[in-house]
Design a protein around this motif. Sequence first.
Motif, PDB file in Angstrom:
ATOM      1  N   ILE A 112      -6.238   0.068  -0.101  1.00  0.00           N
ATOM      2  CA  ILE A 112      -5.889   0.939  -1.218  1.00  0.00           C
ATOM      3  C   ILE A 112      -4.524   1.491  -0.876  1.00  0.00           C
ATOM      4  CG2 ILE A 112      -6.568   2.998  -2.497  1.00  0.00           C
ATOM      5  CD1 ILE A 112      -9.457   2.318  -1.653  1.00  0.00           C
ATOM      6  N   TYR A 113      -3.680   1.694  -1.835  1.00  0.00           N
ATOM      7  CA  TYR A 113      -2.278   2.005  -1.628  1.00  0.00           C
ATOM      8  C   TYR A 113      -2.043   3.203  -0.721  1.00  0.00           C
ATOM      9  CZ  TYR A 113      -2.320  -1.221  -5.397  1.00  0.00           C
ATOM     10  OH  TYR A 113      -2.550  -2.317  -6.151  1.00  0.00           O
ATOM     11  N   CYS A 114      -1.934   2.932   0.569  1.00  0.00           N
ATOM     12  CA  CYS A 114      -1.626   3.950   1.568  1.00  0.00           C
ATOM     13  C   CYS A 114      -1.059   3.214   2.783  1.00  0.00           C
ATOM     14  CB  CYS A 114      -2.852   4.759   1.931  1.00  0.00           C
ATOM     15  SG  CYS A 114      -4.218   3.776   2.548  1.00  0.00           S
ATOM     16  N   ASP A 115      -0.635   3.955   3.791  1.00  0.00           N
ATOM     17  CA  ASP A 115      -0.030   3.313   4.955  1.00  0.00           C
ATOM     18  C   ASP A 115      -1.032   2.585   5.838  1.00  0.00           C
ATOM     19  OD1 ASP A 115       2.490   3.987   4.236  1.00  0.00           O
ATOM     20  OD2 ASP A 115       2.598   5.759   5.501  1.00  0.00           O
ATOM     21  N   THR A 116      -2.274   3.025   5.833  1.00  0.00           N
ATOM     22  CA  THR A 116      -3.305   2.324   6.606  1.00  0.00           C
ATOM     23  C   THR A 116      -4.579   2.229   5.784  1.00  0.00           C
ATOM     24  OG1 THR A 116      -4.150   4.345   7.617  1.00  0.00           O
ATOM     25  CG2 THR A 116      -2.431   3.177   8.824  1.00  0.00           C
ATOM     26  N   TYR A 117      -5.426   1.322   6.145  1.00  0.00           N
ATOM     27  CA  TYR A 117      -6.756   1.199   5.547  1.00  0.00           C
ATOM     28  C   TYR A 117      -7.698   0.729   6.630  1.00  0.00           C
ATOM     29  CZ  TYR A 117      -6.028  -3.844   5.284  1.00  0.00           C
ATOM     30  OH  TYR A 117      -5.808  -5.151   5.603  1.00  0.00           O
ATOM     31  N   ARG A 118      -8.971   0.772   6.368  1.00  0.00           N
ATOM     32  CA  ARG A 118      -9.964   0.286   7.341  1.00  0.00           C
ATOM     33  C   ARG A 118     -10.416  -1.105   6.909  1.00  0.00           C
ATOM     34  NH1 ARG A 118     -11.364   3.986  10.992  1.00  0.00           N
ATOM     35  NH2 ARG A 118     -11.059   6.160  10.458  1.00  0.00           N
ATOM     36  N   ASP A 119     -10.377  -2.040   7.867  1.00  0.00           N
ATOM     37  CA  ASP A 119     -10.856  -3.380   7.543  1.00  0.00           C
ATOM     38  C   ASP A 119     -12.377  -3.416   7.654  1.00  0.00           C
ATOM     39  OD1 ASP A 119     -11.481  -3.563  10.229  1.00  0.00           O
ATOM     40  OD2 ASP A 119      -9.989  -5.085  10.694  1.00  0.00           O
ATOM     41  N   ALA A 120     -12.957  -4.591   7.508  1.00  0.00           N
ATOM     42  CA  ALA A 120     -14.415  -4.728   7.501  1.00  0.00           C
ATOM     43  C   ALA A 120     -15.053  -4.245   8.802  1.00  0.00           C
ATOM     44  CB  ALA A 120     -14.801  -6.179   7.243  1.00  0.00           C
ATOM     45  N   SER A 121     -14.315  -4.317   9.906  1.00  0.00           N
ATOM     46  CA  SER A 121     -14.867  -3.872  11.185  1.00  0.00           C
ATOM     47  C   SER A 121     -14.740  -2.360  11.373  1.00  0.00           C
ATOM     48  CB  SER A 121     -14.160  -4.582  12.342  1.00  0.00           C
ATOM     49  OG  SER A 121     -12.829  -4.112  12.452  1.00  0.00           O
ATOM     50  N   ALA A 134     -11.782  -0.843  11.715  1.00  0.00           N
ATOM     51  CA  ALA A 134     -10.542  -0.547  12.426  1.00  0.00           C
ATOM     52  C   ALA A 134      -9.441  -0.173  11.425  1.00  0.00           C
ATOM     53  CB  ALA A 134     -10.108  -1.750  13.242  1.00  0.00           C
ATOM     54  N   ASP A 135      -8.571   0.758  11.816  1.00  0.00           N
ATOM     55  CA  ASP A 135      -7.421   1.099  10.982  1.00  0.00           C
ATOM     56  C   ASP A 135      -6.424  -0.054  11.013  1.00  0.00           C
ATOM     57  OD1 ASP A 135      -8.323   3.563  10.210  1.00  0.00           O
ATOM     58  OD2 ASP A 135      -7.268   4.661  11.776  1.00  0.00           O
ATOM     59  N   VAL A 136      -5.929  -0.449   9.857  1.00  0.00           N
ATOM     60  CA  VAL A 136      -4.972  -1.537   9.735  1.00  0.00           C
ATOM     61  C   VAL A 136      -3.809  -1.045   8.886  1.00  0.00           C
ATOM     62  CG1 VAL A 136      -4.616  -3.895   8.931  1.00  0.00           C
ATOM     63  CG2 VAL A 136      -6.834  -3.234   9.845  1.00  0.00           C
ATOM     64  N   GLU A 137      -2.571  -1.277   9.362  1.00  0.00           N
ATOM     65  CA  GLU A 137      -1.406  -0.883   8.579  1.00  0.00           C
ATOM     66  C   GLU A 137      -1.150  -1.906   7.485  1.00  0.00           C
ATOM     67  OE1 GLU A 137       2.067   1.027  10.650  1.00  0.00           O
ATOM     68  OE2 GLU A 137       1.180  -0.162  12.265  1.00  0.00           O
ATOM     69  N   ASN A 138      -0.568  -1.459   6.378  1.00  0.00           N
ATOM     70  CA  ASN A 138      -0.242  -2.421   5.333  1.00  0.00           C
ATOM     71  C   ASN A 138       1.094  -3.089   5.653  1.00  0.00           C
ATOM     72  OD1 ASN A 138       1.838  -0.775   4.390  1.00  0.00           O
ATOM     73  ND2 ASN A 138       0.591   0.143   2.799  1.00  0.00           N
ATOM     74  N   VAL A 139       1.359  -4.212   4.993  1.00  0.00           N
ATOM     75  CA  VAL A 139       2.525  -5.041   5.300  1.00  0.00           C
ATOM     76  C   VAL A 139       3.846  -4.286   5.123  1.00  0.00           C
ATOM     77  CG1 VAL A 139       3.806  -7.093   4.567  1.00  0.00           C
ATOM     78  CG2 VAL A 139       1.342  -7.214   4.922  1.00  0.00           C
ATOM     79  N   PRO A 140       4.082  -3.588   4.001  1.00  0.00           N
ATOM     80  CA  PRO A 140       5.367  -2.895   3.874  1.00  0.00           C
ATOM     81  C   PRO A 140       5.629  -1.901   5.009  1.00  0.00           C
ATOM     82  CG  PRO A 140       4.333  -3.039   1.730  1.00  0.00           C
ATOM     83  CD  PRO A 140       3.322  -3.514   2.745  1.00  0.00           C
ATOM     84  N   ASP A 178       0.728  -7.888  -3.760  1.00  0.00           N
ATOM     85  CA  ASP A 178       1.458  -9.127  -3.465  1.00  0.00           C
ATOM     86  C   ASP A 178       2.959  -8.917  -3.626  1.00  0.00           C
ATOM     87  OD1 ASP A 178      -0.892 -10.405  -2.941  1.00  0.00           O
ATOM     88  OD2 ASP A 178      -0.790 -11.792  -4.630  1.00  0.00           O
ATOM     89  N   VAL A 179       3.353  -8.258  -4.713  1.00  0.00           N
ATOM     90  CA  VAL A 179       4.779  -8.005  -4.954  1.00  0.00           C
ATOM     91  C   VAL A 179       5.347  -7.111  -3.854  1.00  0.00           C
ATOM     92  CG1 VAL A 179       6.472  -6.991  -6.525  1.00  0.00           C
ATOM     93  CG2 VAL A 179       4.580  -8.345  -7.442  1.00  0.00           C
ATOM     94  N   GLU A 180       4.625  -6.059  -3.492  1.00  0.00           N
ATOM     95  CA  GLU A 180       5.080  -5.180  -2.407  1.00  0.00           C
ATOM     96  C   GLU A 180       5.262  -5.971  -1.122  1.00  0.00           C
ATOM     97  OE1 GLU A 180       2.062  -2.186  -2.193  1.00  0.00           O
ATOM     98  OE2 GLU A 180       3.068  -0.895  -3.644  1.00  0.00           O
ATOM     99  N   GLN A 181       4.323  -6.882  -0.841  1.00  0.00           N
ATOM    100  CA  GLN A 181       4.399  -7.660   0.394  1.00  0.00           C
ATOM    101  C   GLN A 181       5.573  -8.623   0.370  1.00  0.00           C
ATOM    102  OE1 GLN A 181       0.732  -9.399   1.871  1.00  0.00           O
ATOM    103  NE2 GLN A 181      -0.439  -7.777   0.873  1.00  0.00           N
TER     104      GLN A 181
END
Length: 122
Positions: free
Chosen positions: A4-13, A15-21, A76-79
């Motif tokens: 969701i549009y933020c600097d990090t999100y939690r993946d299925a496990s 864990a905090d994951v940063e977004n590509v941008p 996708d566009v942001e990435q």
Amino acid sequence: MGPIYCDTYRDASGADVENVPSICDRLRDVMPQIGEPRGDAAIVFQHAMDRTVELVAAGVAERMFLDGEPVPSVSDVEQWVAYALLVASSPDAADRFIATCESMDAIFCVQTQTFSLRWQPY
């Protein structure tokens, strides 16, 4: 659930994951500048270029093969913009790189569609 549009999100496990941008912004500060050797960062440049082409190709294919206007994929566009800015020397160069990717991908999609229409299984 995806990011969701933020600097990090939690993946299925969980864990905090940063977004590509956000990752590309951090990488940009340590990437070689114009005129500096790029050998040590070659894999990062190649990955960013490959992902830009792949993400742009997905958008081109959706516009070409789906009926109506596809739902825009903001992430996708942001990435693809973040990846293009990582390998380009300026925002203008990134725009030109993205436009080149769109042209190449459109040609490939047309060639693939033409081949698919001509190819018949035994």
